[in-house]
Design a protein around this motif. Structure first.
Motif, mmCIF file in Angstrom:
data_model
loop_
_atom_site.group_PDB
_atom_site.id
_atom_site.type_symbol
_atom_site.label_atom_id
_atom_site.label_comp_id
_atom_site.label_asym_id
_atom_site.label_seq_id
_atom_site.Cartn_x
_atom_site.Cartn_y
_atom_site.Cartn_z
ATOM 1 N N UNK A 249 3.176 -2.511 64.425
ATOM 2 C CA UNK A 249 4.460 -3.041 63.658
ATOM 3 C C UNK A 249 4.105 -4.599 62.982
ATOM 4 N N UNK A 250 3.387 -5.392 63.787
ATOM 5 C CA UNK A 250 3.266 -6.918 63.281
ATOM 6 C C UNK A 250 2.151 -6.807 62.284
ATOM 7 N N UNK A 251 1.416 -6.022 62.073
ATOM 8 C CA UNK A 251 0.318 -5.812 61.104
ATOM 9 C C UNK A 251 1.139 -5.185 59.649
ATOM 10 N N UNK A 252 2.060 -4.289 59.944
ATOM 11 C CA UNK A 252 2.793 -3.601 59.082
ATOM 12 C C UNK A 252 3.683 -4.442 58.430
ATOM 13 N N UNK A 253 4.286 -5.268 59.263
ATOM 14 C CA UNK A 253 5.391 -6.275 58.948
ATOM 15 C C UNK A 253 4.539 -7.378 57.879
ATOM 16 N N UNK A 254 3.474 -7.789 58.349
ATOM 17 C CA UNK A 254 2.810 -8.863 57.526
ATOM 18 C C UNK A 254 2.522 -8.124 56.227
ATOM 19 N N UNK A 255 2.017 -7.064 56.061
ATOM 20 C CA UNK A 255 1.832 -6.592 54.673
ATOM 21 C C UNK A 255 2.943 -6.451 53.840
ATOM 22 N N UNK A 256 4.148 -5.790 54.383
ATOM 23 C CA UNK A 256 5.424 -5.683 53.778
ATOM 24 C C UNK A 256 6.080 -7.038 53.313
#
Ligand code: ATP
Length: 510
Positions: free
Chosen positions: A149-156
């Motif tokens: 989630x944190x990787x996804x959140x960073x990208x988004x």
């Protein structure tokens, strides 16, 4: 306004319209709300979490490399790694493989978080941070999901804020990335770490948002070796306690907005604060300003800084008033430390006090003349002698020992043990594992007994000096090094034959 909010508003308006037309919309409304909560925030059971993100736009992350004192080589290493985020074309032209991760390792309060924030400002990246303990859950799979989630959140979030790069800062890496298999009770830790490895492997050169993971740890020894292999955390950057120049720079940063009296010399303060971290120095600057305000003064003077140093080391002064006997004993104890310190290393006493603080009843502070990272055998022996001097002064003047010096004795024993393990005792070089405990104990005792004999000799021959310093301490509460030396000097002129042979005597005896 976000797209989801517009949709939500439209859906609510439609529901109200249908309700007014006589249709029962409640079941649809409830299902709609649940679906919204599920997709937007996740449910608590799934362990969804929003991580702290700072967008890196001017005005939000204000920390730049200029706000980080010292750490010249750590900053260099970081800047190099950030070049790929800032100018990817130049790096790709030379065929440089971008770094995916940097691990900052060092004691608490040395500025690791600060460096990561400065890195985000420098590379105009989105900055998102989380602490290792936020990934640790009792439910298997939740930690791994949070990593995803944190990787996804960073990208988004980077896309949303039109940024081309993002820095994910993971604090307490020893918790998140501790050696696999260490936590044998459940596999949750291992799954979390595996997921982090997968995510880091998945960072690609062609991604529209370039990612860099900056980890921080105080315990690099506990981090799984798979994390520090090239291609993951390619670089381990040591963020050590600042040296003297680093301390001066950090003090200058934190004194920027504080009015200093002309007499304050930051280089001198830096010299006195060996072993302080950046966080200690920040606290020192703040405490000095608070003390100035308490006394209704408009500028920070040298005495505020001295008091603040003591407060940072030993804590706040206590209101507790010791009995007259106890105060006299503490004064004798501290005078013992101060006198022997001055005799062995003239000019070494910075201040001595008998005002109780949360950490001690009294205190003698030495000023290191230069930063030292190595100690010769004679240096350690001198330190042991100064440590023993407090308790031995009590015995010399008051006729009996007390529990006061127990901490000093413990430290003296530790230093003596260090001498034994470094081959500085009569045992010669020893194998710490193969040497019987009683042999080590005998060697330690020999060192301690040797120093005890020398210190007792010094104190007995200087008994009158000792009593005079102790009496001044009882009367005045605190003395600076100059006053201790003055006390010694005035005696010296009265009895010149007494003093000069002393540290020769010490050298000869040791
Ligand atoms: P921990 O390991 O405990 O998380 P850390 O190494 O991440 O600590 P920071 O949180 O970056 O340390 O530092 C704490 C505070 O100390 C900072 O907010 C800053 O005020 C001060 N500080 C630490 N190091 C420096 C430095 N090199 N220059 C300026 N200020 C510093």
């Amino acid at each position: 306004m976000k797209r989801e909010d517009v949709l939500l508003g439209a859906a609510l308006a439609a529901c109200m319209f249908l309700q007014l037309r006589g249709l029962n919309v409640w079941p649809f409304l409830i299902i709609g709300i649940l679906a919204y909560a599920f997709f937007r925030h996740g449910t608590p059971l799934m362990g969804q979490k929003r991580f702290v993100a700072l967008t890196g736009t001017p005005g939000t992350v204000k920390v730049g490399f200029d706000d980080v004192g010292g750490h010249r080589s750590a900053k260099e290493e970081l800047r190099e790694a950030l070049e790929f985020l800032a100018n990817p074309e130049d790096s790709l032209h030379l065929g440089i493989r971008p770094l995916k991760g940097i691990l900052l390792s060092g004691p608490p309060g040395t500025g690791k978080t600060l460096l990561a924030k400065a890195a985000a400002t420098y590379s105009e990246s989105l900055f998102i941070s989380a602490s290792g303990s936020e990934f640790v859950e009792v439910y298997a799979g939740v930690g791994a999901q949070r990593v995803r989630q944190i990787f996804q959140q960073a990208r988004t979030m980077a896309r949303r804020s039109a940024r081309k790069s993002a820095i994910i800062f993971l604090d307490e890496m020893e918790v998140l990335g501790g050696s696999r298999g260490r936590n044998s009770s459940h596999l949750e830790y291992d799954q979390t770490l595996n997921q982090l490895l997968v995510e880091m492997d998945g960072i690609g050169q062609g991604d529209d948002v370039r990612l860099l993971v900056i980890g921080a740890t105080n315990r690099i020894d506990l981090v799984d070796p798979a994390l520090v292999r090239p291609g993951r955390f390619d670089r381990v950057v040591r963020v050590a306690l600042p040296d003297r120049e680093g301390r001066r720079q950090i003090l200058a940063i934190h004194m920027r907005n504080k009015p200093l009296a002309g007499e304050v010399d930051l280089d001198g303060v830096a010299r006195e604060t060996f072993g302080f971290s950046g966080a200690h120095l920040e606290s020192l600057a703040n405490e000095a300003a608070i003390l100035a305000r308490r006394q209704g003064q408009r500028t920070i003077s040298r005495s505020h800084i001295t008091e603040a140093i003591e407060k940072v080391i030993l804590g706040e002064k206590l209101d507790r008033a010791p009995s007259a006997d106890e105060r006299h004993r503490v004064a004798v104890h501290e005078s013992g430390h101060a006198l022997v310190s001055e005799l062995l290393r003239p000019g070494s006493v910075n201040s001595v006090t008998v005002s109780p603080r949360s950490g001690a009843l009294g205190y003698m502070r030495q000023s290191p003349r230069e930063d030292r990272y190595l100690m010769a055998s004679s240096d350690i022996k001198q330190e042991i002698a100064v440590l023993l001097a407090g308790g031995l002064a009590e015995e010399t003047i008051l006729g009996e020992a007390s529990t006061g010096p127990s901490d000093d004795y413990k430290r003296a024993m530790e230093m003596a043990r260090k001498m034994v393990y470094c081959g500085m005792s009569t045992l010669g070089l020893v194998d710490p594992e193969g040497t019987p405990g009683d042999a080590v104990h005998r060697a330690v005792k020999e060192i301690i007994d040797g120093q005890t004999k020398i210190v007792l000799g010094l104190l007995k021959s200087q008994r009158s000096h000792l009593e005079r310093i102790a009496q001044r301490l009882v009367d005045e509460e605190s003395l600076d090094g100059q006053a201790v030396r003055g006390e010694k000097d005035s005696r010296e002129s009265e009895a010149p034959e007494e003093l000069p042979p002393l540290h020769r005597l010490y050298r000869e005896a040791s």
